[in-house]
Motif scaffolding. Structure first.
Motif, mmCIF file in Angstrom:
data_model
loop_
_atom_site.group_PDB
_atom_site.id
_atom_site.type_symbol
_atom_site.label_atom_id
_atom_site.label_comp_id
_atom_site.label_asym_id
_atom_site.label_seq_id
_atom_site.Cartn_x
_atom_site.Cartn_y
_atom_site.Cartn_z
ATOM 1 N N THR A 138 -66.974 3.685 41.420
ATOM 2 C CA THR A 138 -66.271 2.440 41.131
ATOM 3 C C THR A 138 -64.830 2.773 40.772
ATOM 4 O OG1 THR A 138 -68.262 1.314 40.312
ATOM 5 C CG2 THR A 138 -66.131 0.449 39.573
ATOM 6 N N THR A 142 -55.870 -2.827 39.868
ATOM 7 C CA THR A 142 -55.635 -4.260 40.077
ATOM 8 C C THR A 142 -54.948 -4.556 41.401
ATOM 9 O OG1 THR A 142 -54.806 -6.301 39.054
ATOM 10 C CG2 THR A 142 -53.377 -4.381 38.928
ATOM 11 N N THR A 162 -63.305 -2.757 41.124
ATOM 12 C CA THR A 162 -63.272 -3.734 40.032
ATOM 13 C C THR A 162 -61.831 -3.960 39.623
ATOM 14 O OG1 THR A 162 -65.440 -3.050 39.182
ATOM 15 C CG2 THR A 162 -63.990 -4.246 37.671
ATOM 16 N N ASP A 163 -61.384 -5.207 39.721
ATOM 17 C CA ASP A 163 -60.032 -5.511 39.284
ATOM 18 C C ASP A 163 -59.990 -5.520 37.766
ATOM 19 O OD1 ASP A 163 -57.466 -6.982 38.737
ATOM 20 O OD2 ASP A 163 -57.478 -7.113 40.916
ATOM 21 N N VAL A 165 -58.332 -7.139 35.845
ATOM 22 C CA VAL A 165 -58.291 -8.516 35.356
ATOM 23 C C VAL A 165 -59.695 -9.005 34.991
ATOM 24 C CG1 VAL A 165 -57.824 -10.906 36.021
ATOM 25 C CG2 VAL A 165 -56.185 -9.129 36.597
ATOM 26 N N GLU A 166 -60.702 -8.588 35.780
ATOM 27 C CA GLU A 166 -62.079 -9.009 35.542
ATOM 28 C C GLU A 166 -62.646 -8.423 34.254
ATOM 29 O OE1 GLU A 166 -64.404 -8.027 38.989
ATOM 30 O OE2 GLU A 166 -62.808 -8.638 40.358
ATOM 31 N N LEU A 167 -62.080 -7.299 33.804
ATOM 32 C CA LEU A 167 -62.554 -6.657 32.577
ATOM 33 C C LEU A 167 -61.750 -7.053 31.348
ATOM 34 C CD1 LEU A 167 -63.171 -2.999 33.835
ATOM 35 C CD2 LEU A 167 -64.904 -4.723 33.302
ATOM 36 N N GLN A 168 -60.681 -7.782 31.552
ATOM 37 C CA GLN A 168 -59.766 -8.067 30.445
ATOM 38 C C GLN A 168 -60.467 -8.717 29.259
ATOM 39 O OE1 GLN A 168 -56.227 -10.203 31.549
ATOM 40 N NE2 GLN A 168 -55.533 -10.477 29.446
ATOM 41 N N LYS A 170 -63.417 -8.355 28.276
ATOM 42 C CA LYS A 170 -64.369 -7.448 27.644
ATOM 43 C C LYS A 170 -63.706 -6.253 26.979
ATOM 44 C CE LYS A 170 -68.162 -8.590 30.799
ATOM 45 N NZ LYS A 170 -69.127 -8.058 31.796
#
Length: 209
Positions: A138, A142, A162-163, A165-168, A170
């Motif tokens: 993985t 971004t 995985t961008d 932004v998608e983890l921001q 968390k």
């Protein structure tokens, strides 16, 4: 019988992740990042790579590296190299790609999943080599910035992209939530194996969680 938890290794290109999160307008909370991936499987190793300037008296990267080293991360550093370019300008070079690649190949046989926090296209060959050993890769960077922070060839090579932004939500902390300087120097936890040959001195402005 339920399947065994996935064995995960995190490989963090410190300068690259720092630049990416700042471009997106937030700081990475490294405690939350560790907790997030511990919840996804068996986290065998979380490695953080950073070049350091040895001749500077102090830099804000030092509290971060100390905190990481005492709180679940393996910190890998090396001194930067200084040179003068043809126009006479002083340049500082610090690249940790070789160190990251060597560690990834050594650990590949023990991993089910490698999570690479970097958008550097130079890692494409590494990702391909690790995949040949049966490891799912993985890449976290971004596409939301202009231009994107991830190289197209690296993104395409990864099994999963995985961008950040998608983890921001968390693992992120807004830039306005920075703790006071005295708190940034607070080092707590159980010491881990140190890989630094000398105390870290400098790097881009980053914060401990």
């Amino acid at each position: 019988m339920s399947p065994s938890p996935s064995r995960i290794g995190l490989f963090i290109d410190g300068a690259n992740l720092h630049a990416t999160s700042r471009t997106l307008g937030f700081d990475v909370d490294y405690r939350r990042l560790l907790n997030e991936f511990q919840s996804r499987g068996t986290l065998l190793r979380a490695l953080y790579y950073s070049a350091i300037v040895e001749d500077e008296e102090f830099s804000s990267i030092r509290p971060l590296l100390d905190w990481l080293d005492y709180n679940g991360y393996t910190v890998v550093t090396k001194p930067t190299k200084e040179f003068v370019d043809p126009s006479g300008r002083r340049k500082v070079k610090g690249n940790m790609n070789i160190e990251l690649a060597v560690d990834a190949m050594e650990l590949a046989g023990k991993l089910d999943e490698m999570v690479l926090f970097s958008g550097d296209g130079d890692f494409r060959s590494l990702v391909e080599a690790v995949q040949r050993r049966g490891v799912r890769v993985t890449v976290v960077s971004t596409m939301a910035s202009r231009p994107p922070m991830v190289a197209d060839e690296l993104r395409r090579q990864a099994d999963v992209f995985t961008d950040l932004v998608e983890l921001q939500a968390k693992i992120g902390r807004d830039l306005s939530e920075r703790p006071p300087a005295r708190e940034r120097g607070d080092v707590r936890g159980t010491p881990l194996r140190r890989t630094t040959a000398a105390p870290p001195r400098a790097e881009p402005d980053e914060l401990i969680p």
